[in-house]
Design an enzyme around this catalytic site. Sequence first.
Site, PDB file in Angstrom:
ATOM      1  N   ASP A  34      12.672  -1.624  -0.222  1.00 41.34           N
ATOM      2  CA  ASP A  34      11.448  -0.439  -0.450  1.00 41.34           C
ATOM      3  C   ASP A  34      11.502   0.874   0.859  1.00 41.34           C
ATOM      4  OD1 ASP A  34       8.698   0.704   0.679  1.00 41.34           O
ATOM      5  OD2 ASP A  34       7.904  -1.462  -0.191  1.00 41.34           O
ATOM      6  N   LEU A  36       9.757   2.732   1.714  1.00 39.78           N
ATOM      7  CA  LEU A  36       8.295   2.741   2.732  1.00 39.78           C
ATOM      8  C   LEU A  36       8.155   5.107   2.753  1.00 39.78           C
ATOM      9  CD1 LEU A  36       9.947   1.136   5.753  1.00 39.78           C
ATOM     10  CD2 LEU A  36       8.612   0.416   4.138  1.00 39.78           C
ATOM     11  N   THR A  37       7.541   5.175   1.633  1.00 46.16           N
ATOM     12  CA  THR A  37       7.038   6.119   1.856  1.00 46.16           C
ATOM     13  C   THR A  37       5.479   6.187   2.313  1.00 46.16           C
ATOM     14  OG1 THR A  37       5.331   5.500  -0.408  1.00 46.16           O
ATOM     15  CG2 THR A  37       7.888   7.026  -0.384  1.00 46.16           C
ATOM     16  N   PHE A  80       7.917  -3.953  -8.244  1.00 41.55           N
ATOM     17  CA  PHE A  80       6.205  -3.557  -8.203  1.00 41.55           C
ATOM     18  C   PHE A  80       6.595  -1.916  -7.516  1.00 41.55           C
ATOM     19  CE2 PHE A  80       5.545  -7.366  -6.732  1.00 41.55           C
ATOM     20  CZ  PHE A  80       4.485  -8.422  -7.219  1.00 41.55           C
ATOM     21  N   THR A 124       0.410  -1.365 -15.467  1.00 44.08           N
ATOM     22  CA  THR A 124      -1.149  -1.026 -15.740  1.00 44.08           C
ATOM     23  C   THR A 124      -1.795  -0.551 -16.476  1.00 44.08           C
ATOM     24  OG1 THR A 124      -2.971   0.865 -14.298  1.00 44.08           O
ATOM     25  CG2 THR A 124      -0.307   1.578 -15.533  1.00 44.08           C
ATOM     26  N   ASP A 125      -3.222  -1.122 -16.685  1.00 44.90           N
ATOM     27  CA  ASP A 125      -3.968  -0.883 -17.889  1.00 44.90           C
ATOM     28  C   ASP A 125      -4.264   0.296 -18.435  1.00 44.90           C
ATOM     29  OD1 ASP A 125      -5.771  -0.089 -15.225  1.00 44.90           O
ATOM     30  OD2 ASP A 125      -7.514  -2.049 -15.911  1.00 44.90           O
ATOM     31  N   GLU A 126      -3.950   1.294 -17.368  1.00 43.85           N
ATOM     32  CA  GLU A 126      -3.919   2.876 -17.101  1.00 43.85           C
ATOM     33  C   GLU A 126      -2.475   3.101 -18.524  1.00 43.85           C
ATOM     34  OE1 GLU A 126      -4.716   5.210 -13.926  1.00 43.85           O
ATOM     35  OE2 GLU A 126      -5.363   3.309 -12.992  1.00 43.85           O
ATOM     36  N   TYR A 150       0.041   9.716 -13.876  1.00 47.14           N
ATOM     37  CA  TYR A 150       0.422   8.538 -13.021  1.00 47.14           C
ATOM     38  C   TYR A 150       0.786   7.671 -14.130  1.00 47.14           C
ATOM     39  CZ  TYR A 150      -0.490   3.675 -11.743  1.00 47.14           C
ATOM     40  OH  TYR A 150      -0.107   2.181 -11.219  1.00 47.14           O
ATOM     41  N   LYS A 154       3.985   5.577 -15.608  1.00 47.64           N
ATOM     42  CA  LYS A 154       4.446   4.166 -15.936  1.00 47.64           C
ATOM     43  C   LYS A 154       4.130   3.774 -17.368  1.00 47.64           C
ATOM     44  CE  LYS A 154       3.464   1.325 -13.119  1.00 47.64           C
ATOM     45  NZ  LYS A 154       4.216   0.978 -12.375  1.00 47.64           N
ATOM     46  N   PRO A 192     -11.510  -0.098  -0.749  1.00 45.89           N
ATOM     47  CA  PRO A 192     -10.907   0.324   0.631  1.00 45.89           C
ATOM     48  C   PRO A 192     -11.702   1.729   1.436  1.00 45.89           C
ATOM     49  CG  PRO A 192      -8.911  -0.028  -0.146  1.00 45.89           C
ATOM     50  CD  PRO A 192     -10.165  -0.422  -1.177  1.00 45.89           C
ATOM     51  N   ARG A 214     -14.015   0.394 -14.696  1.00 49.55           N
ATOM     52  CA  ARG A 214     -12.809  -0.198 -14.279  1.00 49.55           C
ATOM     53  C   ARG A 214     -13.375  -1.644 -14.684  1.00 49.55           C
ATOM     54  NH1 ARG A 214     -12.546   4.464 -14.891  1.00 49.55           N
ATOM     55  NH2 ARG A 214     -11.354   5.563 -14.117  1.00 49.55           N
TER      56      ARG A 214
END
Length: 333
Positions: A34, A36-37, A80, A124-126, A150, A154, A192, A214
Amino acid sequence: MAKLLVTGGAGFIGSNFIHYWLSKHPKDSIVNLDKLTYAGHLENLAGLEDNPRYTFVKGDITNRADVDWAIKNVDAVVHFAAESHVDRSIEEPLEFIKTNVLGTGVLLDAALRHGRKRFHHISTDEVYGELRVKDLPFNEKSPLNPRSPYASSKAASDLLVKTYYTAYGLPVTITNCANNYGPYQDVEKLIPRFITRLLSNKKVTLMSRGENIRSWLAVIDHCRAVDIVLKKGKIGEIYCVGGEEKTNLQITQSILKILGKDKSWISFIWNRAVNDFRYALDDSKIRKLGWKPKHNFEKRLKEAVEWYKKNEWWWKKPTLKQTLIDFKNTLWQ
Ligand SMILES: NC(=O)c1ccc[n+]([C@@H]2O[C@H](COP(=O)([O-])OP(=O)(O)OC[C@H]3O[C@@H](n4cnc5c(N)ncnc54)[C@H](O)[C@@H]3O)[C@@H](O)[C@H]2O)c1
């Protein structure tokens, strides 16, 4: 006994996956690569620092040397790592193209060179674009029709993954998943953000009248879906992982109800330029492998609210948290 390379394991879904996998598969080990952004938080993995089955490597998936180092002794890659926030992609598309497209390419190339590693790609579903209310849900055969930088980055990464199967025989699978929610999700994302604003006695803002739809899935059910595809999925195949369809207004009302607040805590604002109306997935293909979500949305949402209530330290003092992350990052450099 297997060793996995998990990319983006300090992010929301990746960190949940690492906790899930290490407890579910007591003989397996994980290398977490990772960068770490701003979205990667080592505190998501608190408690694993001294676990001999877990190794953290700070590195960038777009950097061949970092990837070669992390991948060499693993059996499989679960990918991921990504830039994942739609609003940011509209502001800064190039960062998304670099990480999501080039980064996936670098990983695929390394997976091939290091002995044809099993490669699972998280998507993703997008990538399928948007639906109207009466349309049937998307499935694995739906055409790619992304509508944000985005989603298009993907979609491009999905195509690259498929190409490494058809052109080179790399053993790949892809899951295209609905929106996730649960512990460790950055407060820039809808659920969140709304929970933590209401816990801080601040109003939540809904775009338009909150009518956008969604599909929502608890992150733990996503982890279980990836597990089943790794074990039983057919090589070269895509699996759609669906969730429960809700309007943004319904989500808000559910959170308000759990927290005992009324609709006066909502304020409505203008819609952004690109805001897909509806996402929905037909997940019958993965259900044939034996997967289905374990609990319904209301129960899981209540658990998520409880988590944010109990873990104020994780989200309440962003400045202090960021200082801590920046300090930790300097130790890794
Ligand atoms: N969150 C969702 O609802 C959802 C739904 C479906 C699919 N997905 C996909 O799941 C994956 C994880 O999503 P998330 O919500 O956990 O994202 P996130 O933004 O919370 O985490 C992304 C992680 O990737 C790391 N990262 C970013 N660029 C990197 C780079 N160049 N090299 C190494 N690491 C890098 C970040 O530091 C962070 O830890 C993404 O591929 C996303 O497209 C997410």
